[in-house]
Design a protein around this motif. Structure first.
Motif, short mmCIF file in Angstrom:
data_model
loop_
_atom_site.label_atom_id
_atom_site.label_comp_id
_atom_site.label_asym_id
_atom_site.label_seq_id
_atom_site.Cartn_x
_atom_site.Cartn_y
_atom_site.Cartn_z
N SER A 183 8.70 10.61 1.00
CA SER A 183 7.73 9.55 0.71
C SER A 183 8.41 8.33 0.10
O SER A 183 8.05 7.19 0.40
CB SER A 183 6.64 10.06 -0.24
OG SER A 183 5.83 10.99 0.41
N LYS A 199 3.89 1.54 -1.19
CA LYS A 199 4.52 1.65 -2.51
C LYS A 199 3.54 2.14 -3.57
O LYS A 199 3.88 2.99 -4.40
CB LYS A 199 5.13 0.31 -2.92
CG LYS A 199 6.36 -0.03 -2.09
CD LYS A 199 6.88 -1.41 -2.39
CE LYS A 199 8.08 -1.72 -1.49
NZ LYS A 199 8.60 -3.05 -1.70
N ARG A 200 2.32 1.66 -3.54
CA ARG A 200 1.32 2.12 -4.51
C ARG A 200 0.94 3.57 -4.26
O ARG A 200 0.72 4.32 -5.21
CB ARG A 200 0.11 1.21 -4.47
CG ARG A 200 0.42 -0.13 -5.10
CD ARG A 200 -0.79 -0.96 -5.35
NE ARG A 200 -0.36 -2.21 -5.96
CZ ARG A 200 -1.11 -3.29 -6.02
NH1 ARG A 200 -2.33 -3.27 -5.52
NH2 ARG A 200 -0.67 -4.37 -6.59
N ALA A 201 0.86 3.97 -3.01
CA ALA A 201 0.56 5.37 -2.70
C ALA A 201 1.68 6.27 -3.21
O ALA A 201 1.42 7.34 -3.77
CB ALA A 201 0.36 5.54 -1.19
N ARG A 212 0.83 -1.21 0.00
CA ARG A 212 0.00 0.00 0.00
C ARG A 212 0.86 1.26 0.00
O ARG A 212 0.55 2.23 -0.69
CB ARG A 212 -0.95 -0.01 1.19
CG ARG A 212 -2.10 -0.97 1.01
CD ARG A 212 -3.08 -0.88 2.13
NE ARG A 212 -4.20 -1.78 1.87
CZ ARG A 212 -4.89 -2.40 2.79
NH1 ARG A 212 -4.62 -2.20 4.07
NH2 ARG A 212 -5.88 -3.20 2.47
N VAL A 250 3.04 10.09 -10.04
CA VAL A 250 2.23 10.44 -11.22
C VAL A 250 1.64 11.84 -11.04
O VAL A 250 1.70 12.67 -11.96
CB VAL A 250 1.13 9.38 -11.46
CG1 VAL A 250 0.14 9.86 -12.51
CG2 VAL A 250 1.75 8.06 -11.88
N SER A 251 1.08 12.12 -9.87
CA SER A 251 0.53 13.46 -9.60
C SER A 251 1.60 14.53 -9.72
O SER A 251 1.37 15.59 -10.31
CB SER A 251 -0.07 13.52 -8.19
OG SER A 251 -1.13 12.63 -8.06
N TYR A 252 2.75 14.27 -9.16
CA TYR A 252 3.88 15.20 -9.21
C TYR A 252 4.24 15.52 -10.66
O TYR A 252 4.39 16.68 -11.04
CB TYR A 252 5.07 14.59 -8.47
CG TYR A 252 6.35 15.38 -8.52
CD1 TYR A 252 6.55 16.45 -7.66
CD2 TYR A 252 7.38 15.05 -9.41
CE1 TYR A 252 7.73 17.17 -7.68
CE2 TYR A 252 8.56 15.76 -9.43
CZ TYR A 252 8.73 16.81 -8.56
OH TYR A 252 9.90 17.53 -8.59
N GLN A 283 3.69 5.61 -5.74
CA GLN A 283 3.59 5.64 -7.20
C GLN A 283 2.52 6.63 -7.66
O GLN A 283 2.72 7.36 -8.64
CB GLN A 283 3.31 4.23 -7.73
CG GLN A 283 4.48 3.29 -7.55
CD GLN A 283 4.12 1.83 -7.73
OE1 GLN A 283 2.96 1.48 -7.95
NE2 GLN A 283 5.12 0.96 -7.63
N ALA A 284 1.41 6.69 -6.95
CA ALA A 284 0.35 7.66 -7.28
C ALA A 284 0.86 9.08 -7.07
O ALA A 284 0.56 9.99 -7.86
CB ALA A 284 -0.89 7.40 -6.45
N GLN A 285 1.65 9.29 -6.02
CA GLN A 285 2.23 10.62 -5.77
C GLN A 285 3.17 11.02 -6.90
O GLN A 285 3.19 12.19 -7.30
CB GLN A 285 2.99 10.63 -4.44
CG GLN A 285 2.12 10.56 -3.22
CD GLN A 285 2.95 10.48 -1.95
OE1 GLN A 285 4.07 10.99 -1.89
NE2 GLN A 285 2.42 9.83 -0.94
#
Length: 95
Positions: free
Chosen positions: A68, A20-22, A18, A28-30, A24-26
């Motif tokens: 992060s 690591k996936r969070a 969880r 992409v957003s960045y 990865q989402a950060q």
């Protein structure tokens, strides 16, 4: 391995996934938001009085992203061996 040990290991693995996936989402957003901000800056810089403001966002957010990354990939969970070593150390120190 007992059922309890198996459950603990599974819970740790799920927690790690969880994180690591969070992260990865950060990332992409960045990337998406910084591309938009830099594009906006390039499109609107006009007379050049606006300064180089997207760099502040990129650097500031990048520092947070680095923390992060450490939390997701570098930080290790506390193991039973770690707990036992700390207990022995604190008992030896008399605390």
């Amino acid at each position: 391995m007992t059922d309890s040990t198996n459950t603990d290991a599974r819970d740790l693995a799920i927690h790690s996934l969880r994180r690591k996936r969070a992260f990865q989402a950060q990332v992409v957003s960045y990337a998406v938001i910084n591309v938009v901000l830099w594009g906006l800056w390039l499109f609107t810089k006009g007379d050049g009085n606006q300064g180089f403001w997207p760099a502040w966002v990129t650097v500031g957010w990048g520092i947070g992203l680095a923390f992060s990354a450490w939390h997701a990939y570098g930080e290790k969970p506390i193991t039973e061996d770690d707990i036992q070593r700390e207990m022995q150390r604190t008992q030896a120190d008399g605390r």
